[in-house]
Design a protein around this motif. Structure first.
Motif, PDB file in Angstrom:
ATOM      1  N   GLU A  26      -4.853  -3.422  -7.228  1.00  0.00           N
ATOM      2  CA  GLU A  26      -4.604  -4.109  -5.955  1.00  0.00           C
ATOM      3  C   GLU A  26      -5.722  -5.071  -5.568  1.00  0.00           C
ATOM      4  O   GLU A  26      -5.550  -5.883  -4.653  1.00  0.00           O
ATOM      5  CB  GLU A  26      -4.419  -3.077  -4.831  1.00  0.00           C
ATOM      6  CG  GLU A  26      -3.153  -2.228  -4.968  1.00  0.00           C
ATOM      7  CD  GLU A  26      -3.367  -0.982  -5.806  1.00  0.00           C
ATOM      8  OE1 GLU A  26      -4.388  -0.906  -6.539  1.00  0.00           O
ATOM      9  OE2 GLU A  26      -2.519  -0.075  -5.735  1.00  0.00           O
ATOM     10  N   TYR A  31      -6.397  -9.344   0.780  1.00  0.00           N
ATOM     11  CA  TYR A  31      -6.531  -8.725   2.100  1.00  0.00           C
ATOM     12  C   TYR A  31      -7.248  -7.394   2.072  1.00  0.00           C
ATOM     13  O   TYR A  31      -7.208  -6.636   3.044  1.00  0.00           O
ATOM     14  CB  TYR A  31      -5.172  -8.601   2.803  1.00  0.00           C
ATOM     15  CG  TYR A  31      -4.079  -7.931   2.026  1.00  0.00           C
ATOM     16  CD1 TYR A  31      -3.045  -8.681   1.469  1.00  0.00           C
ATOM     17  CD2 TYR A  31      -4.038  -6.542   1.871  1.00  0.00           C
ATOM     18  CE1 TYR A  31      -2.015  -8.063   0.772  1.00  0.00           C
ATOM     19  CE2 TYR A  31      -3.012  -5.929   1.183  1.00  0.00           C
ATOM     20  CZ  TYR A  31      -1.994  -6.700   0.636  1.00  0.00           C
ATOM     21  OH  TYR A  31      -0.982  -6.085  -0.044  1.00  0.00           O
ATOM     22  N   TYR A  32      -7.944  -7.109   0.974  1.00  0.00           N
ATOM     23  CA  TYR A  32      -8.735  -5.882   0.914  1.00  0.00           C
ATOM     24  C   TYR A  32     -10.210  -6.159   1.138  1.00  0.00           C
ATOM     25  O   TYR A  32     -10.757  -7.160   0.679  1.00  0.00           O
ATOM     26  CB  TYR A  32      -8.563  -5.186  -0.430  1.00  0.00           C
ATOM     27  CG  TYR A  32      -7.246  -4.476  -0.556  1.00  0.00           C
ATOM     28  CD1 TYR A  32      -6.213  -5.014  -1.324  1.00  0.00           C
ATOM     29  CD2 TYR A  32      -7.018  -3.270   0.112  1.00  0.00           C
ATOM     30  CE1 TYR A  32      -5.002  -4.367  -1.422  1.00  0.00           C
ATOM     31  CE2 TYR A  32      -5.800  -2.621   0.004  1.00  0.00           C
ATOM     32  CZ  TYR A  32      -4.799  -3.170  -0.759  1.00  0.00           C
ATOM     33  OH  TYR A  32      -3.590  -2.541  -0.859  1.00  0.00           O
ATOM     34  N   TYR A 100      -8.502  -2.539   4.667  1.00  0.00           N
ATOM     35  CA  TYR A 100      -7.833  -3.817   4.901  1.00  0.00           C
ATOM     36  C   TYR A 100      -8.729  -4.786   5.643  1.00  0.00           C
ATOM     37  O   TYR A 100      -9.509  -4.407   6.506  1.00  0.00           O
ATOM     38  CB  TYR A 100      -6.534  -3.593   5.676  1.00  0.00           C
ATOM     39  CG  TYR A 100      -5.551  -2.781   4.887  1.00  0.00           C
ATOM     40  CD1 TYR A 100      -5.363  -1.428   5.150  1.00  0.00           C
ATOM     41  CD2 TYR A 100      -4.834  -3.356   3.839  1.00  0.00           C
ATOM     42  CE1 TYR A 100      -4.469  -0.674   4.408  1.00  0.00           C
ATOM     43  CE2 TYR A 100      -3.945  -2.606   3.097  1.00  0.00           C
ATOM     44  CZ  TYR A 100      -3.767  -1.266   3.379  1.00  0.00           C
ATOM     45  OH  TYR A 100      -2.888  -0.523   2.647  1.00  0.00           O
ATOM     46  N   TYR A 101      -8.615  -6.052   5.219  1.00  0.00           N
ATOM     47  CA  TYR A 101      -9.185  -7.185   5.918  1.00  0.00           C
ATOM     48  C   TYR A 101     -10.701  -7.267   5.832  1.00  0.00           C
ATOM     49  O   TYR A 101     -11.243  -7.472   4.761  1.00  0.00           O
ATOM     50  CB  TYR A 101      -8.664  -7.245   7.357  1.00  0.00           C
ATOM     51  CG  TYR A 101      -7.146  -7.164   7.403  1.00  0.00           C
ATOM     52  CD1 TYR A 101      -6.372  -8.108   6.724  1.00  0.00           C
ATOM     53  CD2 TYR A 101      -6.486  -6.144   8.077  1.00  0.00           C
ATOM     54  CE1 TYR A 101      -4.993  -8.022   6.727  1.00  0.00           C
ATOM     55  CE2 TYR A 101      -5.103  -6.061   8.079  1.00  0.00           C
ATOM     56  CZ  TYR A 101      -4.360  -7.000   7.404  1.00  0.00           C
ATOM     57  OH  TYR A 101      -2.992  -6.918   7.405  1.00  0.00           O
TER      58      TYR A 101
END
Length: 122
Positions: A26, A31-32, A100-101
């Motif tokens: 991933e 967005y990680y 996230y983000y």
């Protein structure tokens, strides 16, 4: 479910270098946020470095600034922690974490690896 997999730990002499890797398919996505934490025996877990995939921003703990560098190879879905000028006090289990983000060393992360041991000793 995202499962970070760490590698690269080991035994190194003071002043030496190691590169830790954290892989997850991933990590090709932007967005990680990915972070490295460490926990030494008898001590609380502490954030070491983190990376925000969307803009490449990084944050470091004061104890490792100028010695450690976090980076990401998107094509390899891998985040690295280059550790130079290692000290005995860097000895700990190092964990990779993802969320996230935007990254921060003070936030919660959703996904954690199993950890890899780093021992700095002569």
């Amino acid at each position: 479910q995202l499962q970070p997999v760490e590698s690269g730990g080991g035994l190194v002499q003071p002043g030496g270098s190691l590169r830790l890797s954290c892989a997850a398919s991933e990590f090709t996505l932007d967005y990680y946020a990915i972070a490295w934490f460490r926990q030494a025996p008898g001590k609380e877990r502490e954030g070491v470095a983190c990376f925000t995939s969307s803009d490449g921003s990084t944050h470091y703990a004061d104890s490792v600034k100028g010695r450690f560098t976090i980076s990401k190879d998107k094509a390899k879905s891998t985040v690295y922690l280059q550790m130079n000028s290692l000290k005995p006090e860097d000895t700990a289990v190092y964990y990779c974490a993802a969320g996230y983000y935007y990254c921060s060393l003070n936030r919660m992360y959703d996904y954690w690896g199993q950890g890899t041991q780093v021992t700095v000793s002569s």
